[in-house]
Design a protein around this motif. Structure first.
Motif, PDB file in Angstrom:
ATOM      1  N   UNK A 177       0.800  -1.213   0.000  1.00 46.07           N
ATOM      2  CA  UNK A 177       0.000   0.000   0.000  1.00 46.07           C
ATOM      3  C   UNK A 177       0.832   1.261   0.000  1.00 46.07           C
ATOM      4  N   UNK A 178       0.144   2.369   0.209  1.00 48.29           N
ATOM      5  CA  UNK A 178       0.797   3.673   0.248  1.00 48.29           C
ATOM      6  C   UNK A 178       1.887   3.684   1.305  1.00 48.29           C
TER       7      UNK A 178
ATOM      8  N   UNK B 278      -2.358  10.194  -3.629  1.00 47.97           N
ATOM      9  CA  UNK B 278      -1.391   9.172  -3.197  1.00 47.97           C
ATOM     10  C   UNK B 278      -1.689   7.838  -3.863  1.00 47.97           C
ATOM     11  N   UNK B 279      -2.959   7.455  -3.900  1.00 53.45           N
ATOM     12  CA  UNK B 279      -3.334   6.160  -4.482  1.00 53.45           C
ATOM     13  C   UNK B 279      -3.000   6.083  -5.957  1.00 53.45           C
ATOM     14  N   UNK B 280      -2.937   7.246  -6.626  1.00 53.90           N
ATOM     15  CA  UNK B 280      -2.633   7.274  -8.052  1.00 53.90           C
ATOM     16  C   UNK B 280      -1.191   7.698  -8.329  1.00 53.90           C
ATOM     17  N   UNK B 281      -0.345   7.591  -7.306  1.00 50.08           N
ATOM     18  CA  UNK B 281       1.075   7.829  -7.514  1.00 50.08           C
ATOM     19  C   UNK B 281       1.497   9.274  -7.562  1.00 50.08           C
ATOM     20  N   UNK B 282       0.606  10.175  -7.138  1.00 49.42           N
ATOM     21  CA  UNK B 282       0.930  11.599  -7.149  1.00 49.42           C
ATOM     22  C   UNK B 282       1.285  12.077  -5.739  1.00 49.42           C
ATOM     23  N   UNK B 283       2.128  13.084  -5.660  1.00 54.69           N
ATOM     24  CA  UNK B 283       2.499  13.665  -4.373  1.00 54.69           C
ATOM     25  C   UNK B 283       1.649  14.912  -4.120  1.00 54.69           C
ATOM     26  N   UNK B 284       0.692  14.832  -3.205  1.00 59.82           N
ATOM     27  CA  UNK B 284      -0.176  15.996  -2.984  1.00 59.82           C
ATOM     28  C   UNK B 284       0.613  17.167  -2.424  1.00 59.82           C
TER      29      UNK B 284
ATOM     30  N   UNK C 132       3.330  11.720   6.787  1.00 57.29           N
ATOM     31  CA  UNK C 132       2.418  11.983   5.685  1.00 57.29           C
ATOM     32  C   UNK C 132       2.257  10.724   4.856  1.00 57.29           C
ATOM     33  N   UNK C 133       1.066  10.515   4.347  1.00 59.18           N
ATOM     34  CA  UNK C 133       0.866   9.455   3.360  1.00 59.18           C
ATOM     35  C   UNK C 133       1.528   9.878   2.053  1.00 59.18           C
ATOM     36  N   UNK C 134       2.175   8.929   1.408  1.00 56.76           N
ATOM     37  CA  UNK C 134       2.917   9.216   0.191  1.00 56.76           C
ATOM     38  C   UNK C 134       2.824   8.003  -0.723  1.00 56.76           C
ATOM     39  N   UNK C 135       3.024   8.145  -2.021  1.00 57.14           N
ATOM     40  CA  UNK C 135       2.945   6.972  -2.900  1.00 57.14           C
ATOM     41  C   UNK C 135       3.916   5.871  -2.481  1.00 57.14           C
ATOM     42  N   UNK C 136       3.539   4.652  -2.753  1.00 61.13           N
ATOM     43  CA  UNK C 136       4.353   3.489  -2.420  1.00 61.13           C
ATOM     44  C   UNK C 136       5.786   3.668  -2.918  1.00 61.13           C
ATOM     45  N   UNK C 137       6.740   3.505  -1.991  1.00 65.69           N
ATOM     46  CA  UNK C 137       8.152   3.566  -2.354  1.00 65.69           C
ATOM     47  C   UNK C 137       8.647   4.928  -2.752  1.00 65.69           C
ATOM     48  N   UNK C 138       7.926   5.984  -2.423  1.00 63.42           N
ATOM     49  CA  UNK C 138       8.304   7.331  -2.861  1.00 63.42           C
ATOM     50  C   UNK C 138       9.705   7.711  -2.393  1.00 63.42           C
ATOM     51  N   UNK C 139      10.433   8.370  -3.278  1.00 69.46           N
ATOM     52  CA  UNK C 139      11.732   8.947  -2.913  1.00 69.46           C
ATOM     53  C   UNK C 139      11.721  10.459  -3.116  1.00 69.46           C
TER      54      UNK C 139
ATOM     55  N   UNK D  41       7.703   1.714   2.594  1.00 64.66           N
ATOM     56  CA  UNK D  41       7.089   2.585   3.581  1.00 64.66           C
ATOM     57  C   UNK D  41       5.685   2.201   3.989  1.00 64.66           C
ATOM     58  N   UNK D  42       5.198   1.052   3.513  1.00 66.22           N
ATOM     59  CA  UNK D  42       3.843   0.590   3.841  1.00 66.22           C
ATOM     60  C   UNK D  42       3.822   0.095   5.284  1.00 66.22           C
TER      61      UNK D  42
END
Length: 482
Positions: free
Chosen positions: A287-288, A330-336, A365-372, A416-417
């Motif tokens: 997940x996120x 976040x669910x669609x891979x975007x960084x709000x 913060x919630x962030x896309x899966x594996x965000x760097x 990061x899930x």
């Protein structure tokens, strides 16, 4: 002793499984890869000597409500639950913050025109809390322990959170409070079952509360480890398990429980797994992620609404619509640009986590899966500053832990899930593979007990409890027939 058990992983689920097995009379050894007991439930001096920060979990509604923890003398091992004036607060741009008192009647009064709707929504779950918690903290695909209670809860819990907030409530305070609690699902708010999270967290606020353990989250797992030791179990630190050979080297066991998610289990088991089962494991979706920031402040957070200083948890995200938009990004891979941020002010309930009047603040913060993405930490700062002008001027020290760092600290936190796998409808019904027995594996006497099994993430130990119960049932059957 009636047998030997090996448990891999000394997080809350692994330790809970180990305690249950040891209390049943097995000789139990826990193998922990790191130098620390606790997994994602431990504390450390991240911000300097004498400053207690929670490395993973911070506020523990479902640890306080855990049916298994309630059977253990954890208080005798030093665990004390501490509560603040408000379990949760939610700041808003226009007008005062929404604050949720622990008492349901007080909450009804505080929510004004939505008070009656709040009471209607939560009276059932609050009244039936003691039977509801065991019913929801287990596999969904089973004969329910309290069918009437679960049925009444499910009538609203199955809704998408965004539909419920628009339909049931008229004012923004109640809508925002509910949306913030529903955001713990880490799913878009237009998805079915996301309302269940808002209802469970809300009911917890009005019953067992959202407490913190005195001295930090590590007190929970320290108490579990002490209970295990009291029953003859032992924990071996810095004993990673990378292959089945590592398990065999630890000694022959009648049952083996693995507090591992599918990725780690595939790595350990290798070609020993049947192809069809391994293929299902490889399809597991994480997940996120979470991007964590720990702060040391020179004093309290300067919230625009000073009443938030009495809230142990603050959901920072704005209106219900803004929270939903951030989670959809976040669910669609975007960084709000304005992420949903969970803030814990543990020292509201547990003062003295930092010396000299300083304060410790925990946030992620919630962030896309594996965000760097390097900008997420700054956006967390800005979101808090949005509702607490002057916040950044109070920062003495800060430490960021993006998803990659969280995973290095704990390999189960893939990308990061923090929940062991995405809470899609499919993965709520079937964790981690399709079938009616989510804990057993094709390897004889080997079971999974991580958050990738039901009921999923959270510091409650119930994944370990259900897996250990299954293991004991199978062991007894083997002894009868063998």
């Amino acid at each position: 002793m009636i047998g030997r058990a090996t448990v891999v992983g000394a997080g809350p689920n692994g330790l809970s499984a180990a305690v249950l097995l040891a209390r049943a009379g097995l000789e139990v050894t826990v193998l922990e890869a790191t130098a620390h007991v606790g997994g994602a439930s431990r504390s450390a001096e991240l911000l300097g000597p004498g400053v207690v920060s929670d490395v993973g979990s911070a506020v523990h509604p479902f640890a306080a409500a855990s049916p298994f923890f309630a059977t253990l003398p954890l208080e005798r091992h030093g665990l004390r639950w501490l509560h603040g004036r408000y379990p949760v607060g939610h700041p808003l741009d226009d007008g005062p913050a929404a604050l949720l008192p622990g008492d349901l009647d007080e909450a009804v009064t505080a929510l004004g025109r939505d008070g009656r709707a709040w009471r209607t929504l939560f009276t059932g779950p609050v009244r039936n809390w003691e039977s509801l918690v065991p019913a929801v903290l287990g596999p969904l695909l089973r004969v329910p322990t309290a069918p009437l209670t679960l049925g009444g809860f499910g009538a609203r819990a199955a809704w998408p959170s965004s539909v419920l907030t628009r339909t049931v409530f008229r004012g923004e305070p109640a809508r925002a409070l509910f949306a913030g609690m529903a955001a713990h699902a880490l799913q878009p708010h237009d998805q079915p079952l996301t309302a269940a999270f808002g209802m469970l967290f809300g009911a917890a606020a009005h019953t067992t509360g959202w407490p913190v353990p005195a001295g930090g989250a590590g007190a929970i797992t320290a108490a579990l480890a002490a209970e295990l030791a009291e029953h003859g179990g032992k924990v071996l630190l810095e004993h990673p398990v990378r292959t089945l050979g590592d398990l065999q080297a630890a000694g022959k066991a009648d049952v083996t429980l693995l507090d591992l998610t599918p990725r780690q289990f595939l790595s350990v088991a290798g070609s020993s797994l049947p192809p069809r089962y391994a293929a299902q494991m490889r399809r597991w979706r994480y997940g996120a992620g979470a991007h964590k920031v720990d702060y040391l402040l020179d004093g309290p957070v300067p919230w625009r609404d000073p009443r938030l200083a009495d809230a142990v948890t603050v959901h920072v995200g704005g209106t219900a619509a803004q929270v939903a938009a951030a989670e959809d990004d976040v669910a669609h891979g975007r960084h709000p640009d304005r992420p949903f941020v969970l803030v814990a002010q543990q020292d509201v309930a547990d003062p003295g986590r930092a010396p000299g009047g300083q304060r410790v603040l925990w946030a992620y913060a919630h962030t896309p899966q594996g965000s760097s993405d390097p900008g997420t930490g700054e956006r967390v700062d800005r979101q808090i500053e949005r509702f607490a002008p002057g916040f950044r001027d109070r920062i003495v020290a800060r430490v960021e832990a993006p998803p990659a760092v969280l995973e290095r600290q704990n390999e189960n936190l893939v990308g990061g899930d923090v929940g062991g796998g995405a809470l899609t409808i499919r993965q709520q019904l079937f964790r981690p593979v399709v079938g009616l027995d989510p804990y057993s594996t094709p390897l004889a006497g080997t079971y999974l007990c991580s958050a990738a099994t039901p009921p999923g993430g959270g510091v409650h130990g119930m994944c370990g409890v259900h897996a250990a119960t299954r293991a004991l049932t199978d062991l007894a059957r083997r002894r009868r027939t063998g």
